[in-house]
Design a protein around this motif. Sequence first.
Motif, mmCIF file in Angstrom:
data_model
loop_
_atom_site.group_PDB
_atom_site.id
_atom_site.type_symbol
_atom_site.label_atom_id
_atom_site.label_comp_id
_atom_site.label_asym_id
_atom_site.label_seq_id
_atom_site.Cartn_x
_atom_site.Cartn_y
_atom_site.Cartn_z
ATOM 1 N N PRO A 1 9.704 -5.694 0.015
ATOM 2 C CA PRO A 1 9.556 -4.611 -0.956
ATOM 3 C C PRO A 1 8.538 -3.550 -0.529
ATOM 4 O O PRO A 1 7.581 -3.827 0.185
ATOM 5 C CB PRO A 1 9.101 -5.323 -2.226
ATOM 6 N N ILE A 2 8.779 -2.354 -1.008
ATOM 7 C CA ILE A 2 7.861 -1.237 -0.819
ATOM 8 C C ILE A 2 6.935 -1.218 -2.023
ATOM 9 O O ILE A 2 7.400 -1.210 -3.164
ATOM 10 C CB ILE A 2 8.630 0.091 -0.694
ATOM 11 N N VAL B 1 5.548 -2.219 3.158
ATOM 12 C CA VAL B 1 4.489 -1.233 3.321
ATOM 13 C C VAL B 1 3.866 -0.958 1.957
ATOM 14 O O VAL B 1 4.521 -1.125 0.927
ATOM 15 C CB VAL B 1 5.034 0.077 3.959
ATOM 16 N N ILE B 2 2.600 -0.563 1.963
ATOM 17 C CA ILE B 2 1.890 -0.163 0.756
ATOM 18 C C ILE B 2 1.647 1.336 0.819
ATOM 19 O O ILE B 2 1.046 1.823 1.783
ATOM 20 C CB ILE B 2 0.527 -0.876 0.637
ATOM 21 N N PHE B 3 2.120 2.063 -0.195
ATOM 22 C CA PHE B 3 1.759 3.468 -0.392
ATOM 23 C C PHE B 3 0.784 3.483 -1.561
ATOM 24 O O PHE B 3 1.138 3.072 -2.669
ATOM 25 C CB PHE B 3 2.973 4.322 -0.741
ATOM 26 N N ILE C 1 0.112 -6.277 6.099
ATOM 27 C CA ILE C 1 0.909 -5.283 5.380
ATOM 28 C C ILE C 1 0.372 -3.889 5.728
ATOM 29 O O ILE C 1 -0.798 -3.616 5.514
ATOM 30 C CB ILE C 1 0.820 -5.485 3.857
ATOM 31 N N PRO C 2 1.203 -3.015 6.261
ATOM 32 C CA PRO C 2 0.740 -1.653 6.550
ATOM 33 C C PRO C 2 0.259 -0.979 5.262
ATOM 34 O O PRO C 2 0.961 -0.991 4.245
ATOM 35 C CB PRO C 2 1.987 -0.955 7.096
ATOM 36 N N PHE C 3 -0.947 -0.442 5.296
ATOM 37 C CA PHE C 3 -1.574 0.181 4.130
ATOM 38 C C PHE C 3 -1.696 1.674 4.401
ATOM 39 O O PHE C 3 -2.440 2.091 5.282
ATOM 40 C CB PHE C 3 -2.948 -0.443 3.887
ATOM 41 N N THR D 1 -9.888 0.228 8.021
ATOM 42 C CA THR D 1 -8.758 0.006 8.938
ATOM 43 C C THR D 1 -7.392 0.168 8.272
ATOM 44 O O THR D 1 -6.475 -0.603 8.537
ATOM 45 C CB THR D 1 -8.840 -1.352 9.661
ATOM 46 N N VAL D 2 -7.247 1.194 7.419
ATOM 47 C CA VAL D 2 -5.915 1.508 6.892
ATOM 48 C C VAL D 2 -5.091 2.083 8.038
ATOM 49 O O VAL D 2 -5.624 2.542 9.045
ATOM 50 C CB VAL D 2 -5.963 2.485 5.701
ATOM 51 N N GLN D 3 -3.775 2.053 7.873
ATOM 52 C CA GLN D 3 -2.900 2.512 8.945
ATOM 53 C C GLN D 3 -2.524 3.981 8.823
ATOM 54 O O GLN D 3 -1.877 4.522 9.713
ATOM 55 C CB GLN D 3 -1.628 1.659 8.981
#
Length: 146
Positions: A11-12, A60-62, A90-92, A111-113
């Motif tokens: 899930p997004i 991914v996390i938006f 999880i990509p943040f 270290t967010v992406q």
Amino acid sequence: MSETHTLKKGPIIIIDDDQDDCDLLRHIIDNIAPRSIYRFFANGQLALDYFLQTSEQPFVIFCDINMPVMSGLELSKRISENEYLRQKSIPFIFLTTSRNPGEIRKAYELTVQGYFQKPSTVNTFEELVKSILDYWDRCLHPNSIK
């Protein structure tokens, strides 16, 4: 955008207290990757509770920066301090209206992406989101390798 695809991962996650922004982001993603699964949260605390309780592997996390109860920066910090959540990799991605240099610096210290300002036009917003989703869809993830 004419090209659509189905994301191969979970899930997004959309964390934002502005319902209009959530609806717009969902509409944009639906144009890019129909049949995507979403989890929406109005603040960082609700999202953190979900992350700690779920066995799902989010794609991914938006996340917005400024929200009530728990900010996006605090959520990112709490995720990075938790071994279970850190191992989920999880990509943040911060997607916010804020251009505050202190917040941007703090986000990258955590270290967010990615840190992106929400574009002012739908076409530009769609191009940005498509590039983010394409990048992470092509990325190998440690939990997807068997």
